[in-house]
Design an enzyme around this catalytic site. Structure first.
Site, PDB file in Angstrom:
ATOM      1  NE  ARG A 164      10.614  61.780 -11.968  1.00 18.51           N
ATOM      2  CZ  ARG A 164      10.612  61.931 -10.648  1.00 18.51           C
ATOM      3  NH1 ARG A 164       9.672  61.353  -9.930  1.00 18.51           N
ATOM      4  NH2 ARG A 164      11.533  62.657 -10.043  1.00 18.51           N
TER       5      ARG A 164
ATOM      6  CG  HIS B  23       6.257  63.120  -5.777  1.00 18.59           C
ATOM      7  ND1 HIS B  23       5.949  61.984  -6.503  1.00 18.59           N
ATOM      8  CD2 HIS B  23       7.590  63.018  -5.497  1.00 18.59           C
ATOM      9  CE1 HIS B  23       7.038  61.269  -6.680  1.00 18.59           C
ATOM     10  NE2 HIS B  23       8.040  61.863  -6.072  1.00 18.59           N
TER      11      HIS B  23
ATOM     12  CD  GLN C 207       8.607  60.047  -1.802  1.00 11.46           C
ATOM     13  OE1 GLN C 207       9.234  59.777  -2.822  1.00 11.46           O
ATOM     14  NE2 GLN C 207       8.869  59.472  -0.635  1.00 11.46           N
TER      15      GLN C 207
ATOM     16  CG  ASP D 292      12.584  67.527  -2.057  1.00 11.67           C
ATOM     17  OD1 ASP D 292      13.489  66.736  -2.383  1.00 11.67           O
ATOM     18  OD2 ASP D 292      11.683  67.883  -2.843  1.00 11.67           O
TER      19      ASP D 292
ATOM     20  CB  CYS E 267      11.195  62.451  -1.433  1.00 13.77           C
ATOM     21  SG  CYS E 267      11.671  64.098  -1.994  1.00 13.77           S
TER      22      CYS E 267
ATOM     23  NE  ARG F  82       7.701  56.944  -4.788  1.00 16.19           N
ATOM     24  CZ  ARG F  82       8.311  57.581  -5.792  1.00 16.19           C
ATOM     25  NH1 ARG F  82       9.513  58.117  -5.611  1.00 16.19           N
ATOM     26  NH2 ARG F  82       7.724  57.716  -6.966  1.00 16.19           N
TER      27      ARG F  82
END
Length: 328
Positions: A106, A133, A136, A229, A270, A315
């Site tokens: 990440r 991503h 997600q 987001d 998210c 997740r």
């Protein structure tokens, strides 16, 4: 479906059938966990998590998923890893690939996680880069199916800055899986045209569609999902905050958006979300710009349409599916 040995770097690398297989597997693993059925089929395996950008949900999701599968975990935070600093990405990958069965990354550029996968010799999983991503996306698709009963044919509206990992990934995923994706934002924040063209070509095959618009009313009318987001991040210069907040303010998700949406419409995010003054960034934005809510109002975030915490939980289940499918 055999995905053993595959890396999970971006959904452009996976077919619609493979993506839906991972969603199905995640649903099965979630059911097992809820019913207390052990599924620690990867006992004795070891994985390493490289975090150049910290995250609550991503770290906890990978760790709990790994523990449920019976694996051991090493966590490397930004102060522990020498990747790209004292040691090249290629050398780091080849060292870690000798010690671990899988590697999560990440951090920053997509090229970093691609290079790790090129040299590691073991599966590499993208926990987030600037461009994509993918974990997600699986959580989002599982959440859609749980709450709406389907994935294909859904009108999916993303409001805000659509240029980076979330806008890119949602557009591509929707295009592959037959959703009608709408990016609703100022034209300066539209995704890169090459990615738009790719997503449109995928949508033509899947029966979905890709729309870019700055018209909030048109975007929200008939929506099944309204997604957003964060607009700002710690460490960015104040000038960037001012420019982005000014441009994106019309695209804040408010109750009025859902007045035009379908009755079944849900709100997704998210996380983290800046919907009140209970965060450092929230307080800073209020002090500088007078906004007590940023990308979404507290009324929407805490309202009955919001499924953000189901989404956050998923997740863990979808990351578990990715690790199980690529290691077992």
């Amino acid at each position: 479906m055999n995905l053993k040995g595959r890396s999970f770097l971006k959904l452009m690398d996976y077919s619609p059938e493979e993506i839906l297989y991972l969603v199905d597997l995640a649903a099965d693993l979630k059911d097992k966990k809820k019913r207390g059925i052990a599924h620690d089929t990867l006992r004795g395996r070891n994985i390493v998590l490289i975090f150049e950008k910290t995250s609550t949900r991503t770290r906890c999701s990978f760790e709990t998923a790994a523990f449920d599968l019976g694996m051991n975990v090493t966590y490397l935070d930004p102060s522990c890893s020498q990747i790209g600093k004292k040691e090249s990405i290629a050398d780091t990958a080849r060292v870690l690939g000798r010690m671990y069965d899988g590697i999560e990354y990440r951090g920053y550029g997509q090229e970093i996680v691609e290079d790790l996968a090129r040299y590691a010799g073991v599966p590499v999983w993208n926990g987030l880069t600037n461009e994509f991503h993918p974990t997600q996306m699986l959580a989002d698709m599982l959440t859609l199916r749980e709450h709406l009963g389907e994935i294909r044919g859904i009108k999916f509206v993303y409001m805000g800055d659509a240029r980076y990992n979330m806008g890119n990934s949602l557009m591509i995923t929707c295009g592959k899986l037959g959703l009608d994706f709408v990016a609703c934002t100022d034209p300066a924040f539209f995704p890169d045209q090459k990615l738009v063209d790719y997503a449109k070509s995928e949508a033509a095959r899947s029966g979905g569609s890709i729309t870019l618009t700055s018209d909030v009313d048109a975007a929200c009318t008939g929506a099944d999902v309204i997604y957003t987001d964060v607009w700002v991040s710690m460490g960015e210069p104040e000038e960037a905050w001012a420019e982005r907040i000014s441009a994106l303010k019309p695209y804040q998700v408010r109750r009025e958006c859902f007045d035009k949406a379908n009755e079944r419409a849900i709100f997704m995010h998210c996380l983290p979300a800046f919907h009140d003054l209970n965060t450092t960034i929230g307080k800073q934005v209020y002090e500088k710009f007078g906004m007590s809510e940023i990308e979404v109002t507290d009324e929407v975030f805490e309202g009955p349409r919001s499924v953000v915490f189901d989404e956050a939980e998923n997740r863990m289940h979808t990351i578990k599916a990715v690790m199980k499918a690529t290691l077992e």
